[in-house]
Motif scaffolding. Structure first.
Motif, PDB file in Angstrom:
ATOM      1  N   ARG A 178       0.811  -1.213   0.000  1.00 16.44           N
ATOM      2  CA  ARG A 178       0.000   0.000   0.000  1.00 16.44           C
ATOM      3  C   ARG A 178       0.849   1.270   0.000  1.00 16.44           C
ATOM      4  O   ARG A 178       0.356   2.356   0.295  1.00 16.44           O
ATOM      5  CB  ARG A 178      -0.937   0.002   1.206  1.00 16.44           C
ATOM      6  CG  ARG A 178      -2.075  -0.997   1.084  1.00 16.44           C
ATOM      7  CD  ARG A 178      -3.007  -0.615  -0.026  1.00 16.44           C
ATOM      8  NE  ARG A 178      -4.234  -1.417  -0.018  1.00 16.44           N
ATOM      9  CZ  ARG A 178      -5.297  -1.133  -0.743  1.00 16.44           C
ATOM     10  NH1 ARG A 178      -5.286  -0.061  -1.518  1.00 16.44           N
ATOM     11  NH2 ARG A 178      -6.372  -1.898  -0.706  1.00 16.44           N
ATOM     12  N   GLY A 179       2.130   1.124  -0.328  1.00 15.95           N
ATOM     13  CA  GLY A 179       3.004   2.288  -0.432  1.00 15.95           C
ATOM     14  C   GLY A 179       3.053   2.813  -1.855  1.00 15.95           C
ATOM     15  O   GLY A 179       2.114   2.646  -2.635  1.00 15.95           O
ATOM     16  N   GLY A 180       4.175   3.447  -2.200  1.00 12.94           N
ATOM     17  CA  GLY A 180       4.324   4.012  -3.545  1.00 12.94           C
ATOM     18  C   GLY A 180       4.517   2.941  -4.601  1.00 12.94           C
ATOM     19  O   GLY A 180       4.907   1.808  -4.300  1.00 12.94           O
ATOM     20  N   PRO A 181       4.244   3.277  -5.865  1.00 12.29           N
ATOM     21  CA  PRO A 181       4.408   2.307  -6.951  1.00 12.29           C
ATOM     22  C   PRO A 181       5.876   1.967  -7.183  1.00 12.29           C
ATOM     23  O   PRO A 181       6.754   2.805  -6.980  1.00 12.29           O
ATOM     24  CB  PRO A 181       3.798   3.037  -8.158  1.00 12.29           C
ATOM     25  CG  PRO A 181       3.930   4.492  -7.825  1.00 12.29           C
ATOM     26  CD  PRO A 181       3.762   4.596  -6.349  1.00 12.29           C
ATOM     27  N   GLY A 182       6.130   0.735  -7.590  1.00 11.93           N
ATOM     28  CA  GLY A 182       7.493   0.316  -7.865  1.00 11.93           C
ATOM     29  C   GLY A 182       8.026   0.913  -9.164  1.00 11.93           C
ATOM     30  O   GLY A 182       7.277   1.424  -9.983  1.00 11.93           O
ATOM     31  N   LYS A 183       9.331   0.853  -9.311  1.00 14.75           N
ATOM     32  CA  LYS A 183       9.998   1.338 -10.513  1.00 14.75           C
ATOM     33  C   LYS A 183      10.344   0.156 -11.413  1.00 14.75           C
ATOM     34  O   LYS A 183      10.793  -0.889 -10.938  1.00 14.75           O
ATOM     35  CB  LYS A 183      11.280   2.092 -10.139  1.00 14.75           C
ATOM     36  CG  LYS A 183      11.053   3.330  -9.271  1.00 14.75           C
ATOM     37  CD  LYS A 183      10.367   4.429 -10.054  1.00 14.75           C
ATOM     38  CE  LYS A 183      10.236   5.686  -9.203  1.00 14.75           C
ATOM     39  NZ  LYS A 183       9.571   6.783  -9.922  1.00 14.75           N
ATOM     40  N   ASN A 184      10.152   0.347 -12.703  1.00 14.43           N
ATOM     41  CA  ASN A 184      10.486  -0.695 -13.674  1.00 14.43           C
ATOM     42  C   ASN A 184       9.794  -2.021 -13.342  1.00 14.43           C
ATOM     43  O   ASN A 184      10.409  -3.080 -13.336  1.00 14.43           O
ATOM     44  CB  ASN A 184      12.006  -0.907 -13.746  1.00 14.43           C
ATOM     45  CG  ASN A 184      12.747   0.359 -14.067  1.00 14.43           C
ATOM     46  OD1 ASN A 184      12.288   1.167 -14.862  1.00 14.43           O
ATOM     47  ND2 ASN A 184      13.891   0.560 -13.419  1.00 14.43           N
ATOM     48  N   LYS A 185       8.491  -1.928 -13.028  1.00 13.51           N
ATOM     49  CA  LYS A 185       7.658  -3.086 -12.719  1.00 13.51           C
ATOM     50  C   LYS A 185       8.053  -3.771 -11.417  1.00 13.51           C
ATOM     51  O   LYS A 185       7.747  -4.941 -11.198  1.00 13.51           O
ATOM     52  CB  LYS A 185       7.680  -4.092 -13.874  1.00 13.51           C
ATOM     53  CG  LYS A 185       7.112  -3.539 -15.176  1.00 13.51           C
ATOM     54  CD  LYS A 185       7.096  -4.602 -16.262  1.00 13.51           C
ATOM     55  CE  LYS A 185       6.503  -4.056 -17.567  1.00 13.51           C
ATOM     56  NZ  LYS A 185       6.488  -5.071 -18.635  1.00 13.51           N
ATOM     57  N   PRO A 187       7.880  -4.214  -7.189  1.00 10.04           N
ATOM     58  CA  PRO A 187       6.720  -4.280  -6.280  1.00 10.04           C
ATOM     59  C   PRO A 187       6.430  -2.923  -5.643  1.00 10.04           C
ATOM     60  O   PRO A 187       7.336  -2.093  -5.485  1.00 10.04           O
ATOM     61  CB  PRO A 187       7.151  -5.298  -5.224  1.00 10.04           C
ATOM     62  CG  PRO A 187       8.648  -5.206  -5.224  1.00 10.04           C
ATOM     63  CD  PRO A 187       9.046  -4.948  -6.638  1.00 10.04           C
ATOM     64  N   ASN A 188       5.191  -2.729  -5.276  1.00  7.97           N
ATOM     65  CA  ASN A 188       4.829  -1.515  -4.555  1.00  7.97           C
ATOM     66  C   ASN A 188       5.485  -1.510  -3.180  1.00  7.97           C
ATOM     67  O   ASN A 188       5.809  -2.557  -2.615  1.00  7.97           O
ATOM     68  CB  ASN A 188       3.318  -1.419  -4.388  1.00  7.97           C
ATOM     69  CG  ASN A 188       2.605  -1.134  -5.695  1.00  7.97           C
ATOM     70  OD1 ASN A 188       3.234  -0.743  -6.684  1.00  7.97           O
ATOM     71  ND2 ASN A 188       1.304  -1.321  -5.706  1.00  7.97           N
ATOM     72  N   GLY A 189       5.647  -0.312  -2.637  1.00  3.37           N
ATOM     73  CA  GLY A 189       6.132  -0.191  -1.272  1.00  3.37           C
ATOM     74  C   GLY A 189       5.038  -0.586  -0.285  1.00  3.37           C
ATOM     75  O   GLY A 189       3.928  -0.936  -0.676  1.00  3.37           O
ATOM     76  N   ASP A 190       5.354  -0.508   0.985  1.00  3.09           N
ATOM     77  CA  ASP A 190       4.411  -0.874   2.037  1.00  3.09           C
ATOM     78  C   ASP A 190       3.979   0.371   2.815  1.00  3.09           C
ATOM     79  O   ASP A 190       4.639   1.408   2.774  1.00  3.09           O
ATOM     80  CB  ASP A 190       5.041  -1.894   2.987  1.00  3.09           C
ATOM     81  CG  ASP A 190       5.493  -3.153   2.262  1.00  3.09           C
ATOM     82  OD1 ASP A 190       4.744  -3.626   1.389  1.00  3.09           O
ATOM     83  OD2 ASP A 190       6.593  -3.651   2.562  1.00  3.09           O
ATOM     84  N   LEU A 191       2.876   0.242   3.507  1.00  2.00           N
ATOM     85  CA  LEU A 191       2.371   1.318   4.354  1.00  2.00           C
ATOM     86  C   LEU A 191       2.578   0.928   5.813  1.00  2.00           C
ATOM     87  O   LEU A 191       2.155  -0.137   6.242  1.00  2.00           O
ATOM     88  CB  LEU A 191       0.883   1.562   4.084  1.00  2.00           C
ATOM     89  CG  LEU A 191       0.141   2.479   5.061  1.00  2.00           C
ATOM     90  CD1 LEU A 191       0.726   3.886   5.023  1.00  2.00           C
ATOM     91  CD2 LEU A 191      -1.350   2.516   4.727  1.00  2.00           C
TER      92      LEU A 191
END
Length: 297
Positions: A178-185, A187-191
């Motif tokens: 639920r964090g920010g979007p990942g770079k170059n596909k 994984p997303n970050g966490d909240l």
């Protein structure tokens, strides 16, 4: 081509005997600091971010760290030792095949780990995890006596979470992805949500246990009697023993706070008696106390 040795421990600011947890903690702290979303158009921060991710790619993976630590000063011969040990063929060609075009890993990393099977698809671009988000949720203490659900808005996104009964002040929970979007596909970050609990009750809390002071009049303390006290789940009657002393503490088993993630289990409530001496005595009352005092001599 000259390839220089890279001290990945120094990049993450940890010692060589650091635990996996220490390495993970150091990486997360530095990654948040130098993440491209936090430092837009900052080439220095971007380079630092790449170095941090490369260090984590090595030290954060047991097999990579073991190889890195094993060869030490002989790292230049790591590929030869690996070939001899595994009787493998074509590692060098495999490495060069993975690093066409723009590269995000150093030549040193390519030399040691280019043939280890990591996924560097996408024209050599490394997949970076998105930025972790941090939020603080303020709640009254009384509200976390029961499990509840809440909807939070984080960066414009609504997130529904379940808050377990008994959560602690300052406690942090992680909402994966639920964090920010990942770079170059990547994984997303966490909240990460930190709970700030304001004590709106008459109790002092210590973990799952509750504490409260109750005033006790002198006559009940001396002669004994009954008291009605409030708990979180209603009122209870306490029997006060005769000759109860100031500071006496009694325990009400199971009348404390819920134990976190232990459904149906509770701590205890501890009541401390504060004996109150009567004031503004009448002449008759003073006379009776003097009579009592003379009997004790």
């Amino acid at each position: 081509m000259s390839v220089d040795f890279i001290d990945y421990y120094s990049i993450l600011g940890v010692s060589k005997n650091a635990s996996a947890a220490d390495i993970k903690k150091a990486y997360r702290k530095l990654a948040r600091k130098y993440h491209p979303d936090v430092n837009p158009n900052d080439s220095v921060a971007e380079q630092k971010f790449k170095e941090i991710n490369e260090a984590n790619e090595v030290l954060g993976r047991p097999e990579n760290r073991e190889k890195y630590d094993r060869y030490g000063e002989n790292w230049q011969h790591a590929a030869e030792f690996e070939k001899a040990g595994k009787a493998g063929q074509g590692n060098a060609a495999h490495r060069s095949g993975h690093f066409n075009g723009e590269r995000d890993f150093s030549d040193f990393f390519e030399y040691m780990f280019g043939g280890t099977g990591h996924d560097f698809s996408g024209q050599g671009r490394v997949r970076f995890k998105g930025q972790d988000f941090n939020a603080t949720l303020e709640l009254p203490l009384s509200s976390v006596y029961y499990t509840q659900k809440q909807t939070l808005t984080v960066n414009g996104n609504k997130i529904r979470i379940s808050i377990p009964a008994g959560i602690g002040n300052g406690q942090v929970i992680k909402i994966k992805g639920r964090g920010g979007p990942g770079k170059n596909k990547g994984p997303n970050g966490d909240l990460y949500i930190t709970f700030s609990l304001k004590n709106d009750t008459g109790f002092k809390r210590d973990g799952c246990h509750l504490y409260k002071q109750i005033d006790l009049d002198l006559y009940t303390a001396v002669l004994g009697g009954e008291l009605t006290v409030d708990t979180f789940d209603g009122k209870v009657k306490l029997r006060v023993a005769p000759e109860t002393q100031h500071g006496t503490r009694v325990k009400l088993k199971g009348k404390g706070f819920p134990i976190y993630k232990k459904e149906g289990r509770y701590g205890d409530l501890f009541i401390t008696y504060t004996v109150k001496v009567p004031t503004q005595l009448t002449p008759r009352e003073k006379s009776l106390f003097q009579e009592l005092a003379s009997l004790r001599k």
